[in-house]
Every structure is written in structure tokens, then in C-alpha cells.
Design a protein around this motif. Structure first.
Motif, PDB file in Angstrom:
ATOM      1  N   GLU A   1       0.820  -1.207   0.000  1.00 30.35           N
ATOM      2  CA  GLU A   1       0.000   0.000   0.000  1.00 30.35           C
ATOM      3  C   GLU A   1       0.862   1.269   0.000  1.00 30.35           C
ATOM      4  O   GLU A   1       0.355   2.369  -0.253  1.00 30.35           O
ATOM      5  CB  GLU A   1      -0.907   0.030   1.243  1.00 30.35           C
ATOM      6  N   ILE A   2       2.143   1.108   0.313  1.00 24.84           N
ATOM      7  CA  ILE A   2       3.054   2.256   0.419  1.00 24.84           C
ATOM      8  C   ILE A   2       3.969   2.258  -0.801  1.00 24.84           C
ATOM      9  O   ILE A   2       4.839   1.402  -0.946  1.00 24.84           O
ATOM     10  CB  ILE A   2       3.873   2.186   1.725  1.00 24.84           C
ATOM     11  N   GLU A   3       3.761   3.235  -1.672  1.00 27.26           N
ATOM     12  CA  GLU A   3       4.488   3.264  -2.939  1.00 27.26           C
ATOM     13  C   GLU A   3       5.980   3.420  -2.725  1.00 27.26           C
ATOM     14  O   GLU A   3       6.793   2.726  -3.367  1.00 27.26           O
ATOM     15  CB  GLU A   3       3.955   4.396  -3.813  1.00 27.26           C
ATOM     16  N   ASP A   4       6.376   4.333  -1.842  1.00 32.05           N
ATOM     17  CA  ASP A   4       7.803   4.571  -1.607  1.00 32.05           C
ATOM     18  C   ASP A   4       8.017   4.897  -0.138  1.00 32.05           C
ATOM     19  O   ASP A   4       7.804   6.035   0.292  1.00 32.05           O
ATOM     20  CB  ASP A   4       8.304   5.718  -2.477  1.00 32.05           C
ATOM     21  N   PRO A   5       8.453   3.928   0.653  1.00 34.90           N
ATOM     22  CA  PRO A   5       8.676   4.196   2.086  1.00 34.90           C
ATOM     23  C   PRO A   5       9.820   5.163   2.339  1.00 34.90           C
ATOM     24  O   PRO A   5       9.984   5.626   3.469  1.00 34.90           O
ATOM     25  CB  PRO A   5       8.970   2.809   2.670  1.00 34.90           C
ATOM     26  N   HIS A   6      10.588   5.470   1.313  1.00 38.50           N
ATOM     27  CA  HIS A   6      11.672   6.442   1.440  1.00 38.50           C
ATOM     28  C   HIS A   6      11.245   7.834   0.972  1.00 38.50           C
ATOM     29  O   HIS A   6      12.092   8.682   0.680  1.00 38.50           O
ATOM     30  CB  HIS A   6      12.901   5.972   0.658  1.00 38.50           C
ATOM     31  N   ASN A   7       9.930   8.060   0.931  1.00 39.19           N
ATOM     32  CA  ASN A   7       9.426   9.399   0.618  1.00 39.19           C
ATOM     33  C   ASN A   7       8.104   9.608   1.347  1.00 39.19           C
ATOM     34  O   ASN A   7       7.056   9.812   0.734  1.00 39.19           O
ATOM     35  CB  ASN A   7       9.248   9.589  -0.886  1.00 39.19           C
ATOM     36  N   LEU A   8       8.157   9.530   2.672  1.00 44.26           N
ATOM     37  CA  LEU A   8       6.974   9.686   3.512  1.00 44.26           C
ATOM     38  C   LEU A   8       7.157  10.890   4.434  1.00 44.26           C
ATOM     39  O   LEU A   8       8.203  11.031   5.073  1.00 44.26           O
ATOM     40  CB  LEU A   8       6.738   8.427   4.355  1.00 44.26           C
ATOM     41  N   GLU A   9       6.139  11.710   4.511  1.00 42.84           N
ATOM     42  CA  GLU A   9       6.160  12.849   5.426  1.00 42.84           C
ATOM     43  C   GLU A   9       5.869  12.378   6.849  1.00 42.84           C
ATOM     44  O   GLU A   9       4.985  11.552   7.069  1.00 42.84           O
ATOM     45  CB  GLU A   9       5.120  13.887   5.015  1.00 42.84           C
ATOM     46  N   LEU A  10       6.613  12.912   7.821  1.00 45.40           N
ATOM     47  CA  LEU A  10       6.381  12.649   9.234  1.00 45.40           C
ATOM     48  C   LEU A  10       6.060  13.952   9.943  1.00 45.40           C
ATOM     49  O   LEU A  10       6.615  14.998   9.613  1.00 45.40           O
ATOM     50  CB  LEU A  10       7.616  12.040   9.924  1.00 45.40           C
ATOM     51  N   ALA A  11       5.184  13.871  10.919  1.00 44.92           N
ATOM     52  CA  ALA A  11       4.888  15.040  11.750  1.00 44.92           C
ATOM     53  C   ALA A  11       4.594  14.580  13.162  1.00 44.92           C
ATOM     54  O   ALA A  11       4.024  13.497  13.373  1.00 44.92           O
ATOM     55  CB  ALA A  11       3.695  15.821  11.196  1.00 44.92           C
ATOM     56  N   LEU A  12       4.982  15.385  14.130  1.00 42.44           N
ATOM     57  CA  LEU A  12       4.585  15.180  15.520  1.00 42.44           C
ATOM     58  C   LEU A  12       3.989  16.471  16.041  1.00 42.44           C
ATOM     59  O   LEU A  12       4.573  17.543  15.878  1.00 42.44           O
ATOM     60  CB  LEU A  12       5.765  14.752  16.395  1.00 42.44           C
ATOM     61  N   ARG A  13       2.804  16.343  16.643  1.00 36.12           N
ATOM     62  CA  ARG A  13       2.115  17.493  17.235  1.00 36.12           C
ATOM     63  C   ARG A  13       1.998  17.273  18.736  1.00 36.12           C
ATOM     64  O   ARG A  13       1.599  16.196  19.191  1.00 36.12           O
ATOM     65  CB  ARG A  13       0.732  17.658  16.606  1.00 36.12           C
ATOM     66  N   LEU A  14       2.368  18.306  19.479  1.00 36.55           N
ATOM     67  CA  LEU A  14       2.267  18.291  20.930  1.00 36.55           C
ATOM     68  C   LEU A  14       1.190  19.299  21.321  1.00 36.55           C
ATOM     69  O   LEU A  14       1.351  20.503  21.093  1.00 36.55           O
ATOM     70  CB  LEU A  14       3.615  18.647  21.563  1.00 36.55           C
ATOM     71  N   ASN A  15       0.084  18.781  21.858  1.00 34.85           N
ATOM     72  CA  ASN A  15      -1.057  19.645  22.212  1.00 34.85           C
ATOM     73  C   ASN A  15      -1.496  20.504  21.034  1.00 34.85           C
ATOM     74  O   ASN A  15      -1.816  21.685  21.162  1.00 34.85           O
ATOM     75  CB  ASN A  15      -0.721  20.510  23.428  1.00 34.85           C
ATOM     76  N   GLY A  16      -1.468  19.896  19.831  1.00 36.92           N
ATOM     77  CA  GLY A  16      -1.920  20.562  18.622  1.00 36.92           C
ATOM     78  C   GLY A  16      -0.869  21.377  17.902  1.00 36.92           C
ATOM     79  O   GLY A  16      -1.089  21.805  16.770  1.00 36.92           O
ATOM     80  N   GLU A  17       0.277  21.630  18.530  1.00 37.99           N
ATOM     81  CA  GLU A  17       1.344  22.416  17.903  1.00 37.99           C
ATOM     82  C   GLU A  17       2.357  21.486  17.241  1.00 37.99           C
ATOM     83  O   GLU A  17       2.878  20.568  17.883  1.00 37.99           O
ATOM     84  CB  GLU A  17       2.057  23.283  18.939  1.00 37.99           C
ATOM     85  N   ARG A  18       2.636  21.740  15.968  1.00 41.70           N
ATOM     86  CA  ARG A  18       3.590  20.894  15.264  1.00 41.70           C
ATOM     87  C   ARG A  18       4.998  21.150  15.795  1.00 41.70           C
ATOM     88  O   ARG A  18       5.499  22.270  15.760  1.00 41.70           O
ATOM     89  CB  ARG A  18       3.540  21.161  13.760  1.00 41.70           C
ATOM     90  N   MET A  19       5.633  20.077  16.252  1.00 45.16           N
ATOM     91  CA  MET A  19       6.980  20.173  16.810  1.00 45.16           C
ATOM     92  C   MET A  19       8.031  19.536  15.895  1.00 45.16           C
ATOM     93  O   MET A  19       9.183  19.960  15.876  1.00 45.16           O
ATOM     94  CB  MET A  19       7.021  19.487  18.181  1.00 45.16           C
ATOM     95  N   GLN A  20       7.634  18.497  15.169  1.00 49.25           N
ATOM     96  CA  GLN A  20       8.560  17.820  14.271  1.00 49.25           C
ATOM     97  C   GLN A  20       7.951  17.728  12.880  1.00 49.25           C
ATOM     98  O   GLN A  20       6.757  17.449  12.720  1.00 49.25           O
ATOM     99  CB  GLN A  20       8.864  16.395  14.757  1.00 49.25           C
ATOM    100  N   THR A  21       8.778  17.952  11.901  1.00 51.32           N
ATOM    101  CA  THR A  21       8.412  17.772  10.497  1.00 51.32           C
ATOM    102  C   THR A  21       9.606  17.138   9.800  1.00 51.32           C
ATOM    103  O   THR A  21      10.741  17.582   9.992  1.00 51.32           O
ATOM    104  CB  THR A  21       8.068  19.109   9.826  1.00 51.32           C
ATOM    105  N   GLY A  22       9.366  16.122   9.008  1.00 47.02           N
ATOM    106  CA  GLY A  22      10.468  15.480   8.305  1.00 47.02           C
ATOM    107  C   GLY A  22       9.955  14.616   7.175  1.00 47.02           C
ATOM    108  O   GLY A  22       8.750  14.505   6.945  1.00 47.02           O
ATOM    109  N   ASN A  23      10.893  14.010   6.461  1.00 42.90           N
ATOM    110  CA  ASN A  23      10.563  13.105   5.374  1.00 42.90           C
ATOM    111  C   ASN A  23      11.591  11.987   5.365  1.00 42.90           C
ATOM    112  O   ASN A  23      12.791  12.238   5.564  1.00 42.90           O
ATOM    113  CB  ASN A  23      10.567  13.849   4.035  1.00 42.90           C
ATOM    114  N   THR A  24      11.133  10.765   5.132  1.00 45.13           N
ATOM    115  CA  THR A  24      12.034   9.620   5.190  1.00 45.13           C
ATOM    116  C   THR A  24      13.080   9.641   4.077  1.00 45.13           C
ATOM    117  O   THR A  24      14.030   8.850   4.122  1.00 45.13           O
ATOM    118  CB  THR A  24      11.255   8.302   5.137  1.00 45.13           C
ATOM    119  N   ARG A  25      12.940  10.523   3.103  1.00 45.95           N
ATOM    120  CA  ARG A  25      14.006  10.638   2.102  1.00 45.95           C
ATOM    121  C   ARG A  25      15.288  11.193   2.717  1.00 45.95           C
ATOM    122  O   ARG A  25      16.365  11.124   2.096  1.00 45.95           O
ATOM    123  CB  ARG A  25      13.561  11.500   0.920  1.00 45.95           C
TER     124      ARG A  25
END
Length: 290
Positions: free
Chosen positions: A199-223
Motif C-alpha cells: 500500500e506504500i508506494e515509496d517508504p523512502h518518501n513519507l512525510e512525518l509530523a509530531l504534534r504536541l497539544n496541537g502544535e507541530r513540533m517535528q516535520t520530516g521526510n524519510t528521504r
């Protein structure tokens, strides 16, 4: 195909998760095909387990069959929990550590696994508990000395992961207690479900995010991985046999609390959400010590 582990009034079952118009429907696969076990790890140990699930899902979609319950960690009892540290270049830099020349590996114990909606419990002896959003790889086929070019043949699927870390133990203790800083109870939320690898076309091109109490703290991509999933699987399996149901945390992007000014630590009452492209949202609250 999304597979979940569901706690119901009659026990734990493996389900297919069907999402439509914001609604979730849980299909009890064992009721459709009794040869499908009610353990995700046992399911993955069957050579044709995922194929049986796909066939059962197709049949179930033609019915009104559903079951109620609460999603648990998709694999509540992984045989091994292997983690890769410093696998994003910019996270290594914010941590003040050298870019690794080989994968940095550590582990967590099974007591650290929790599922969506469950609480991360802060230890009484730590005051610097940090968050880390990660892509988790689920092994579906056993292997030792796996060639890098065949590594993805051993992947069953993926899910969101949260590598919670007690920094004052991991790096603040004499000798740096990586294991004890990483493996307190509840420090490895995963979920909300397992998404099959196809189901995942490219696991080396996935966006990641972490939100703490609604505020985005982390943003990244597996590339931005320093070491790709295939490299990591080949590296680990040089010395450890990977088994179906083992999971690999693949590292976290920048934005962790330790690297901020001022630093940010998890506290009781927080809500943390981890989201990876195509894998849903893993949400957990934070509570105080026992």
C-alpha cells in the motif's frame, strides 16, 4: 489493506480496518476465515497470512459484518524491538552528535509497547522525557544475512511509532544509559494499525509530523534517512535473525524537545500525535508517575 488488533468483550481479534467518509469499520477476519489467527504475530508467521487476510477482506466488504472494540498496538507482543538512532542528518546535528558511519542500533523491551489512545506514563525518576516521531517497519518474513537488494521482501508493512526517551537517563547518566532511558514502561507507542507494504508506494518518501497539544513540533521526510530501510535490514540481519512480528523504529527527524531553546519535555496532561503519510494518526496522552 490496514490490519489492526482489537480488544473486544469476547477477546482479542485481528481485524481489517475499513475507512469510509470519516467512519471506521472493523471486519473480524477470523469470522470470515477461521484459519486466520487472532494474533498479528502468529498471522505474520504464516507464509500466506497476508494473502488470506486480503481474500477475507474482499469477502467481508460484500457483507455488513463488523465488530466493536478498542484498537490496541497492532503488534502487542513483538519478538524484538530494534531502534535506529541518529538516522536523520539534521537530527544528529541538533543533538550535537557526529553523523554515524554505520547504523546506531539499540532496543526496547516489550513492556514499552502501547497502542493508540493509551497513556504514556512518566517515570518518577525522570524529569526530561522527550518525544520522537518515527516510521516503524514490521518484519513479515524471517531472514539472516539478508542481502540489501532482497530486504523489502522481508517487510510486511509499516505503522507510526513514538520513541519516547528519558534524556536524563539516556545521555545524562554516567556511562549513558541508552537502554534504560529508552525502555521504560509505555515508552514505545505504535499504531493505530499496520498498513501492508504494497500500500506504500515509496517508504523512502513519507512525510512525518509530531504534534504536541496541537502544535507541530517535528516535520520530516524519510528521504532524509542516512541509512535506508533496506540498508538497516541488511545491517541488522548480519548478526541477528529477523523474525515475523519483529519491529524496527527507523529514527526521528529534527525538532525534538532536547534540541529546542528552551527545551521542551513531556508533562502530565499532554497529548502527542504522530502522523506518517498513509499510516493514519497515532495519538497518546501523557500521565504522571504511579
Amino acid at each position: 489493506m490496514k490490519l489492526g488488533t482489537l480488544r473486544t468483550n469476547s477477546g482479542i481479534v485481528v481485524v481489517a480496518v475499513v475507512e469510509s467518509e470519516g467512519q471506521q469499520r472493523f471486519l473480524p477476519l477470523t469470522q470470515i476465515d477461521p484459519s486466520i489467527p487472532n494474533s498479528m504475530r502468529e498471522l505474520l508467521q504464516q507464509a500466506n497470512g497476508l494473502e488470506k487476510c486480503r481474500a477475507a477482506l474482499e469477502r467481508g466488504l460484500q457483507t455488513e459484518l463488523s465488530i466493536d472494540g478498542t484498537l490496541m498496538a497492532p503488534i502487542p507482543d513483538p519478538g524484538k524491538i530494534i531502534c535506529i538512532g541518529l538516522n536523520y542528518r539534521d537530527h544528529a546535528e541538533e543533538s550535537g552528535m557526529a553523523i554515524p558511519e554505520e547504523p546506531v542500533c539499540f532496543s526496547k523491551f516489550g513492556n514499552s509497547i502501547i497502542g493508540p489512545g493509551e497513556a504514556i506514563r512518566l517515570p518518577r525518576v525522570s524529569s526530561q522525557v522527550d518525544y520522537e516521531a518515527e516510521l516503524v517497519v514490521v518484519i513479515g518474513k524471517a531472514g539472516y544475512e539478508i542481502p540489501q537488494e532482497k530486504a523489502f521482501e522481508h517487510v510486511a508493512g509499516y505503522c507510526n511509532g513514538h520513541d519516547v526517551s528519558a534524556r536524563d537517563w539516556q545521555i545524562g547518566k554516567p556511562g549513558k544509559q541508552w537502554l534504560l532511558g529508552k525502555t521504560p514502561d509505555t515508552f514505545a507507542p505504535i499504531g493505530p494499525w499496520l498498513v501492508a507494504a504494497d500500500e506504500i508506494e515509496d517508504p523512502h518518501n513519507l512525510e512525518l509530523a509530531l504534534r504536541l497539544n496541537g502544535e507541530r513540533m517535528q516535520t520530516g521526510n524519510t528521504r532524509e534517512f542516512i541509512f535506508g530501510i533496506d540498508e538497516v535490514i541488511a545491517y541488522i540481519s548480519q548478526i541477528v535473525t529477523l523474525q515475523p512480528g519483529d519491529i524496527i523504529f527507523t529514527g526521528t527527524p529534527p525538532g525534538v524537545g532536547m534540541g529546542r531553546d528552551p527545551q521542551v519535555w513531556l508533562k502530565p496532561g499532554d497529548t502527542v500525535e504522530v502522523e506518517v503519510s498513509g499510516l493514519g494518526v497515532l495519538s497518546n496522552t501523557v500521565i504522571g508517575p504511579r
